[in-house]
Design a protein around this motif. Structure first.
Motif, PDB file in Angstrom:
ATOM      1  N   GLY A 120      37.511  35.735  36.427  1.00  0.00           N
ATOM      2  CA  GLY A 120      36.916  36.052  38.073  1.00  0.00           C
ATOM      3  C   GLY A 120      35.927  36.956  38.127  1.00  0.00           C
ATOM      4  N   ALA A 121      35.971  38.111  37.541  1.00  0.00           N
ATOM      5  CA  ALA A 121      35.210  39.211  37.544  1.00  0.00           C
ATOM      6  C   ALA A 121      33.677  38.980  36.839  1.00  0.00           C
ATOM      7  N   ALA A 122      33.794  38.364  35.564  1.00  0.00           N
ATOM      8  CA  ALA A 122      32.582  38.092  34.812  1.00  0.00           C
ATOM      9  C   ALA A 122      31.814  36.760  35.483  1.00  0.00           C
ATOM     10  N   LEU A 123      32.310  35.953  35.796  1.00  0.00           N
ATOM     11  CA  LEU A 123      31.577  34.635  36.066  1.00  0.00           C
ATOM     12  C   LEU A 123      31.077  34.730  37.394  1.00  0.00           C
ATOM     13  N   SER A 124      31.797  35.535  38.281  1.00  0.00           N
ATOM     14  CA  SER A 124      31.203  35.613  39.592  1.00  0.00           C
ATOM     15  C   SER A 124      30.214  36.705  40.001  1.00  0.00           C
ATOM     16  N   GLN A 125      29.936  37.404  38.915  1.00  0.00           N
ATOM     17  CA  GLN A 125      28.818  38.329  39.216  1.00  0.00           C
ATOM     18  C   GLN A 125      27.730  37.979  38.526  1.00  0.00           C
ATOM     19  N   ARG A 126      26.722  37.559  39.063  1.00  0.00           N
ATOM     20  CA  ARG A 126      25.409  36.897  38.558  1.00  0.00           C
ATOM     21  C   ARG A 126      24.698  38.051  37.590  1.00  0.00           C
ATOM     22  N   ALA A 127      24.876  39.214  37.574  1.00  0.00           N
ATOM     23  CA  ALA A 127      24.070  40.148  36.854  1.00  0.00           C
ATOM     24  C   ALA A 127      24.965  40.314  35.642  1.00  0.00           C
ATOM     25  N   HIS A 213      38.833  32.188  44.090  1.00  0.00           N
ATOM     26  CA  HIS A 213      39.668  31.223  44.795  1.00  0.00           C
ATOM     27  C   HIS A 213      40.749  30.204  44.251  1.00  0.00           C
ATOM     28  N   HIS A 214      40.005  29.476  43.269  1.00  0.00           N
ATOM     29  CA  HIS A 214      40.771  28.678  42.237  1.00  0.00           C
ATOM     30  C   HIS A 214      41.559  29.351  41.313  1.00  0.00           C
ATOM     31  N   LEU A 215      41.505  30.484  41.043  1.00  0.00           N
ATOM     32  CA  LEU A 215      42.407  31.393  39.965  1.00  0.00           C
ATOM     33  C   LEU A 215      43.162  32.221  40.920  1.00  0.00           C
ATOM     34  N   GLY A 216      43.549  31.939  42.106  1.00  0.00           N
ATOM     35  CA  GLY A 216      44.362  32.553  42.887  1.00  0.00           C
ATOM     36  C   GLY A 216      44.208  33.997  43.573  1.00  0.00           C
ATOM     37  N   GLY A 217      42.813  34.372  43.211  1.00  0.00           N
ATOM     38  CA  GLY A 217      42.316  35.852  43.623  1.00  0.00           C
ATOM     39  C   GLY A 217      41.816  35.517  45.177  1.00  0.00           C
ATOM     40  N   THR A 218      42.459  35.210  45.860  1.00  0.00           N
ATOM     41  CA  THR A 218      42.017  35.023  47.394  1.00  0.00           C
ATOM     42  C   THR A 218      41.413  36.191  47.962  1.00  0.00           C
ATOM     43  N   ALA A 219      41.790  37.386  47.624  1.00  0.00           N
ATOM     44  CA  ALA A 219      41.146  38.552  48.126  1.00  0.00           C
ATOM     45  C   ALA A 219      39.682  38.811  47.883  1.00  0.00           C
ATOM     46  N   ARG A 220      39.701  38.415  46.498  1.00  0.00           N
ATOM     47  CA  ARG A 220      38.174  38.865  45.859  1.00  0.00           C
ATOM     48  C   ARG A 220      37.357  37.756  46.674  1.00  0.00           C
ATOM     49  N   ALA A 221      37.954  36.360  46.589  1.00  0.00           N
ATOM     50  CA  ALA A 221      36.903  35.231  47.253  1.00  0.00           C
ATOM     51  C   ALA A 221      36.748  35.807  48.703  1.00  0.00           C
ATOM     52  N   LEU A 222      37.774  35.953  49.451  1.00  0.00           N
ATOM     53  CA  LEU A 222      37.116  36.470  50.801  1.00  0.00           C
ATOM     54  C   LEU A 222      36.256  37.489  50.949  1.00  0.00           C
TER      55      LEU A 222
END
Ligand code: SF4
Ligand code: SF4
Length: 409
Positions: A120-127, A213-222
């Motif tokens: 969730g952290a690595a794939l969602s942060q572009r840099a 969101h699809h990994l259940g990490g709703t707080a990060r997604a919001l």
């Protein structure tokens, strides 16, 4: 189907929403026929109806058992079941709520939690993703062939353009796409430039939030959704016409911001506005637009294209039959593809977390895509593109790249 919420869930708005969704299911089982995991595994618990029962049991007080987690994890969130369901069951929302319940109960072991959190952290942060990919590309010559094949080579983007037109639209850059396939956004910008529209890229925007969101990490997604809303709404005030998505997986998520943030008094109205302005590329380009920029070059083309409609486009955004006429207007001929409703197995992080199922689905999808002897496979989502390209016999491209090639001067 009636659900008796347990005392622990009675006051939860998510549980009440889940109860209402389950209430619209009439047990008919039509959805089983189009569910990829049920087709592969033949187990009712790997079907939409089986998963609905598992979520209902959790809402009624059952623990999030290993069985429940296994069968929810195997769901691709492809939403083919939604397209089939005659009762309009909103399964995608329901399974997201079910996954949040699983994550809140800490059923997973420490290793699984670590992998999911790192993804969730690595794939969602572009840099972060771009740096990790660059390291992988440097090491590629040293890796065994099977592992090296999973790391894409560096690609060229072609010329970039100045912002020269009065008509402007925002283009979401995405998190993994700029590093994996930078030519997609560049091709979109060139096509729109030929139509007299400049596509803006906005500093400060984040991942759309779909991966978390699809990994259940709703707080990060919001949190990511709020950051994008902050980055975009000021520009909408200045006359920007739309927010364009070049990845259908991002489009389905951004179109959901209004629903996901309806409980947040600071963001609800702006989230609705952003969702209303979000468009997939195929909603903005028309056949007449493509014909105008391709012009007389149409007759010189004619490559055979197999169209793979991502689940996020056809089931998530209900945009079916929109891209094929655009490709035909550019001179390409579309080959017939059987079972176009079935998922290719990419599904965000599914290809990493459920590798065996994912590869079986990819083999089946590539077989049907390549039956018509295409010269190229076209898609609309970076995840599907990378997943299919790793095993396809022909090139796999985003359809906007084909329109760009056909309309280049
Ligand atoms: S979302 Fe896809 S994999 Fe999941 S239950 Fe529905 S059809 Fe099956
Ligand atoms: S098709 Fe719809 S109503 Fe019928 S079992 Fe599946 S989810 Fe329920």
């Amino acid at each position: 189907m009636h659900t008796e919420l347990s005392a622990a869930h009675a006051q939860s708005s998510g549980a009440q929403r889940a109860k209402a969704i389950i209430g619209s299911c009439v047990h008919c089982g039509f959805c089983l026929a189009t569910c990829p995991t049920y087709q592969l595994l033949g187990n009712e618990l790997d079907s939409p109806r089986g998963r609905i029962y598992l979520i209902k049991q959790m809402l009624e007080g059952a623990p999030a058992s290993r069985v429940t987690v296994t069968h929810l994890d195997r769901c691709l969130t492809c939403r083919a079941c939604e397209t089939t369901c005659p009762s309009g069951v909103q399964y995608g929302q329901l399974v997201d709520i079910g996954r949040q319940m699983v994550e809140a109960r800490h059923i997973r072991n420490a290793g699984e939690r670590l992998v999911r959190s790192a993804l969730g952290a690595a794939l969602s942060q572009r840099a972060v993703f771009a740096a990790a990919l660059r390291v992988g590309q440097w090491l590629r010559p040293l890796l065994p062939i099977a592992q090296a094949a999973r790391i894409p080579t560096r690609l060229r983007t072609g010329p970039t353009l100045p912002m020269r037109h009065a008509r402007r639209m925002i283009m979401l850059q995405g998190c993994v796409q700029p590093a994996l396939a930078p030519n997609i956004n560049a091709a979109a910008a060139r096509v729109f430039d030929r139509l007299g529209v400049s596509l803006l890229t906005v500093q400060g925007e984040a991942c759309c939030g779909a991966l978390s969101h699809h990994l259940g990490g709703t707080a990060r997604a919001l949190q990511q959704a709020r950051r994008n809303i902050d980055a975009w709404t000021g520009l909408l005030d200045t006359g920007v016409e739309a927010i364009i998505m070049t990845a259908s997986g991002c489009g389905v998520m951004v179109k959901d911001y209004g629903e996901l943030l309806h409980h947040d008094p600071r963001y609800a109205a702006r989230a609705e506005r952003v969702s209303a302005a979000a468009r997939d590329l195929c909603e903005v380009l028309s056949v007449a637009d493509v014909a105008a920029i391709v012009g007389s070059k149409t007759r010189e083309r004619g490559a055979r294209v197999a169209w793979q409609s991502p689940c996020t486009l056809q089931h998530g955004q209900k945009l079916t039959g929109r891209v094929e006429p655009l490709l035909e207007a550019a001179g390409f001929s579309i080959t017939a593809v059987r079972e176009p409703h079935l998922c290719c197995g990419s599904a965000g992080t599914y290809s990493i977390l459920q590798r065996e199922l994912s590869e079986r689905l990819r083999s089946a999808k590539l077989y049907t895509l390549q039956e018509g002897a295409p010269e190229v496979i076209a898609t609309a989502n970076i995840g599907c593109l990378q997943h299919l390209a790793a095993a396809a016999d022909v090139a796999v491209k985003h359809w906007i790249e084909l329109i760009d090639e056909a309309s280049a001067t």
